[in-house]
Write a protein that holds these residues in place. Structure first.
Motif: not given
Lengths: 113, 113
Positions: A31, A33, A45, A48, A50, A56, A94, A99-100, A102, B32, B34, B36, B49, B51, B94, B101
């Motif tokens: 991913x 962004x 945003x 982005x 994937x 998208x 990411x 969910x990880x 970014x 989820x 976060x 920053x 984060x 989760x 998320x 995000x």
């Protein structure tokens, strides 16, 4: 550590120019962004992606396009720059799955004169 | 639609005092969350984060946050701040699509000697 590199920290362009902002990540993330950051508005945003060749629209895509020909590189294009596109531009990447977070580059401060 | 609201745009505080930066969210999917941090002229760096699991999350630099589902909040706290904590802080949730995000507007923390 994940490294997200944006090609320029500062950039000055003229109205009507075609502008390219480049972003490269070195962690094989799926991913990627592009955001713009303006005072009081947080991060918005733009586009982005994937996967390679996939894109998208985000929340504010008007006036922008993107290109992702290789997994590690995600380019933002201002087709005909205007003064209201003066901003800080941030690239992030990411991985997929649970969910990880970014990971962000240091940003490009773009001024359109 | 999902959204994130950071209730304070600026928080001034004296060195070694405690601080709380407030964040409320709305989300119709699994949550989820976060936090920053953005130091001057840099990109965003992940602080912590949430989760799943324990509602109290510990992050880097002595920060922690508490997930409160009933109040839909995820406030960031630090018991004793340093001058070096001066930065802008962003809360994010998320989005509905994969790694997307949604960011709040940001809170500027200013630590004074």
């Amino acid at each position: 550590d994940v490294k997200v590199t944006q090609s320029s920290r500062y950039l000055v362009k003229r109205t009507g120019e075609k502008v390219f902002l480049e972003c490269v990540q070195d962690m094989d993330h799926e991913n990627m962004f592009w955001y713009r950051q303006d005072p009081g508005l947080g991060l918005r945003l733009i586009y982005f992606s994937y996967d390679v060749k996939m894109k998208e629209k985000g929340d504010i895509p008007e006036g922008y396009s993107v290109s992702r020909e290789k997994k590690e590189r995600f380019s933002l294009i201002l087709e005909s720059a205007s003064t209201n596109q003066t901003s800080m531009y941030l690239c992030a990447s990411s991985t997929t799955g649970v969910p990880q977070p970014q990971h962000f580059g240091d940003g490009t401060r773009l001024s359109i004169l | 639609a999902q959204s994130v609201t950071q209730l304070d745009s600026q928080v001034p505080v004296f060195e070694e005092a405690p601080v709380e930066l407030r964040c409320n969210y709305s989300s119709s999917v699994s949550v989820y969350l976060f936090w920053y941090v953005q130091y001057p002229n840099q990109g965003l760096q992940l602080l912590l984060k949430y989760l799943s699991g324990s509602t109290l999350v510990k992050g880097i630099n002595g920060f922690e946050a508490e997930f409160n589902k009933s109040q839909t909040s995820f406030h960031l706290r630090k018991p004793s701040v340093h001058i070096s904590d001066t930065a802008e802080y962003f809360c994010a949730v998320r989005g509905n699509q994969g790694g997307k995000l949604i960011f709040g507007q940001g809170t500027e923390l200013s630590v004074k000697p």
